[in-house]
Design a protein around this motif. Structure first.
Motif, PDB file in Angstrom:
ATOM      1  N   CYS A   4       7.292  -5.566  -5.502  1.00  0.00           N
ATOM      2  CA  CYS A   4       6.099  -4.720  -5.317  1.00  0.00           C
ATOM      3  C   CYS A   4       6.158  -4.031  -3.963  1.00  0.00           C
ATOM      4  O   CYS A   4       6.869  -4.458  -3.070  1.00  0.00           O
ATOM      5  CB  CYS A   4       4.833  -5.579  -5.310  1.00  0.00           C
ATOM      6  SG  CYS A   4       4.420  -6.275  -6.876  1.00  0.00           S
ATOM      7  N   ARG A   5       5.349  -3.003  -3.805  1.00  0.00           N
ATOM      8  CA  ARG A   5       5.146  -2.410  -2.495  1.00  0.00           C
ATOM      9  C   ARG A   5       4.505  -3.474  -1.600  1.00  0.00           C
ATOM     10  O   ARG A   5       3.706  -4.284  -2.063  1.00  0.00           O
ATOM     11  CB  ARG A   5       4.181  -1.220  -2.606  1.00  0.00           C
ATOM     12  CG  ARG A   5       4.684  -0.123  -3.508  1.00  0.00           C
ATOM     13  CD  ARG A   5       5.769   0.680  -2.875  1.00  0.00           C
ATOM     14  NE  ARG A   5       5.229   1.781  -2.094  1.00  0.00           N
ATOM     15  CZ  ARG A   5       5.942   2.416  -1.150  1.00  0.00           C
ATOM     16  NH1 ARG A   5       7.153   2.032  -0.859  1.00  0.00           N
ATOM     17  NH2 ARG A   5       5.409   3.439  -0.502  1.00  0.00           N
ATOM     18  N   ASN A   6       4.842  -3.453  -0.319  1.00  0.00           N
ATOM     19  CA  ASN A   6       4.185  -4.381   0.608  1.00  0.00           C
ATOM     20  C   ASN A   6       2.940  -3.712   1.198  1.00  0.00           C
ATOM     21  O   ASN A   6       2.556  -2.615   0.795  1.00  0.00           O
ATOM     22  CB  ASN A   6       5.166  -4.831   1.695  1.00  0.00           C
ATOM     23  CG  ASN A   6       5.673  -3.638   2.495  1.00  0.00           C
ATOM     24  OD1 ASN A   6       5.103  -2.559   2.441  1.00  0.00           O
ATOM     25  ND2 ASN A   6       6.746  -3.848   3.220  1.00  0.00           N
ATOM     26  N   GLY A   9       3.541  -0.261   2.570  1.00  0.00           N
ATOM     27  CA  GLY A   9       3.752   0.667   1.463  1.00  0.00           C
ATOM     28  C   GLY A   9       2.438   1.018   0.792  1.00  0.00           C
ATOM     29  O   GLY A   9       2.201   2.156   0.396  1.00  0.00           O
ATOM     30  N   LEU A  10       1.562   0.008   0.690  1.00  0.00           N
ATOM     31  CA  LEU A  10       0.251   0.232   0.072  1.00  0.00           C
ATOM     32  C   LEU A  10      -0.566   1.235   0.886  1.00  0.00           C
ATOM     33  O   LEU A  10      -1.207   2.129   0.322  1.00  0.00           O
ATOM     34  CB  LEU A  10      -0.509  -1.104  -0.046  1.00  0.00           C
ATOM     35  CG  LEU A  10      -1.946  -1.008  -0.535  1.00  0.00           C
ATOM     36  CD1 LEU A  10      -2.005  -0.456  -1.962  1.00  0.00           C
ATOM     37  CD2 LEU A  10      -2.631  -2.378  -0.485  1.00  0.00           C
ATOM     38  N   ASP A  13       0.860   4.615   0.137  1.00  0.00           N
ATOM     39  CA  ASP A  13       0.548   5.028  -1.234  1.00  0.00           C
ATOM     40  C   ASP A  13      -0.935   5.361  -1.387  1.00  0.00           C
ATOM     41  O   ASP A  13      -1.302   6.273  -2.130  1.00  0.00           O
ATOM     42  CB  ASP A  13       0.916   3.923  -2.220  1.00  0.00           C
ATOM     43  CG  ASP A  13       2.413   3.857  -2.460  1.00  0.00           C
ATOM     44  OD1 ASP A  13       3.114   4.814  -2.066  1.00  0.00           O
ATOM     45  OD2 ASP A  13       2.873   2.868  -3.048  1.00  0.00           O
ATOM     46  N   VAL A  71       0.431   2.515  -9.038  1.00  0.00           N
ATOM     47  CA  VAL A  71       1.037   1.774  -7.926  1.00  0.00           C
ATOM     48  C   VAL A  71       0.617   0.315  -8.015  1.00  0.00           C
ATOM     49  O   VAL A  71      -0.558   0.022  -8.245  1.00  0.00           O
ATOM     50  CB  VAL A  71       0.531   2.344  -6.570  1.00  0.00           C
ATOM     51  CG1 VAL A  71       0.965   1.455  -5.409  1.00  0.00           C
ATOM     52  CG2 VAL A  71       1.019   3.768  -6.371  1.00  0.00           C
ATOM     53  N   ALA A  73       0.938  -3.058  -5.563  1.00  0.00           N
ATOM     54  CA  ALA A  73       1.385  -3.553  -4.261  1.00  0.00           C
ATOM     55  C   ALA A  73       0.973  -4.995  -4.084  1.00  0.00           C
ATOM     56  O   ALA A  73      -0.032  -5.439  -4.653  1.00  0.00           O
ATOM     57  CB  ALA A  73       0.769  -2.704  -3.148  1.00  0.00           C
TER      58      ALA A  73
END
Ligand code: GTP
Length: 160
Positions: A4-6, A9-10, A13, A71, A73
């Protein structure tokens, strides 16, 4: 580990999809999801088993999403956040319920839970393009709904 996005990244996003939804005058669905009694799971089955559980739940949650632009995360620990561009309230609620079901359907034994298997609590909200508020406020509201789901007995969806 979960693919997943960390958290960082969240943050990126969140800025990107909220700008995109605002430009399109479209709503943005937000879902928060937290594995229930995960500390007890780690304590009973061990941290490596906890890691495997996290990976399987993450993959089940991803499978509950249906649009390529969605998305997922990992917001830290055993909590996940999903951002669903262009999803209005009713559809966001449907996906939230699908995520809850996807986690429980894995059937991962959890003998310290009254459900007997690993389950998750889920909160949701929608950020409207017309809103003055920031999407982060909706994430916080979804988080508050998630804790209400925990208070009400876990393994359920709360939002609105
Ligand atoms: N195995 C494993 N455990 C993790 C990881 N990240 C966080 N945890 C554990 O997740 C647990 C979270 O526990 P709590 O926040 O107390 O929540 P909970 O036990 O899930 O209880 P509720 O949320 O109230 O249902 C802690 O024991 C953390 O050590 C990880 O990457 N791997």
């Amino acid at each position: 580990m979960t693919g997943c996005r960390n958290y960082r990244g969240l943050t990126e996003d969140t800025a990107r999809v909220s700008r995109q939804c605002k430009d399109e005058d479209a709503p943005l669905g937000v879902i928060t999801c937290d594995i229930d009694l995960f500390k007890q799971f780690n304590d009973r089955y061990g941290h490596p088993a906890g890691d495997v559980c996290l990976q399987r739940v993450a993959s089940a949650l991803r499978g509950a999403l249906f649009s390529a632009g969605d998305v997922l995360a990992r917001a830290g620990g055993e909590e996940f956040v999903a951002l669903l561009p262009r999803l209005p309230a009713k559809a966001t609620q449907v996906v939230a319920e699908r995520m809850r079901l996807a986690a429980v359907a894995l059937g991962i034994p959890h003998s310290d839970s009254s459900f007997g298997v690993v389950a998750a609590s889920v909160g949701w909200g929608v950020h409207l393009a017309s809103a003055d508020s920031e999407v982060e406020q909706v994430i916080a509201a979804a988080d508050a709904a998630l804790y209400l789901a925990k208070d009400r007995g876990r393994n359920q969806v709360v939002g609105g």
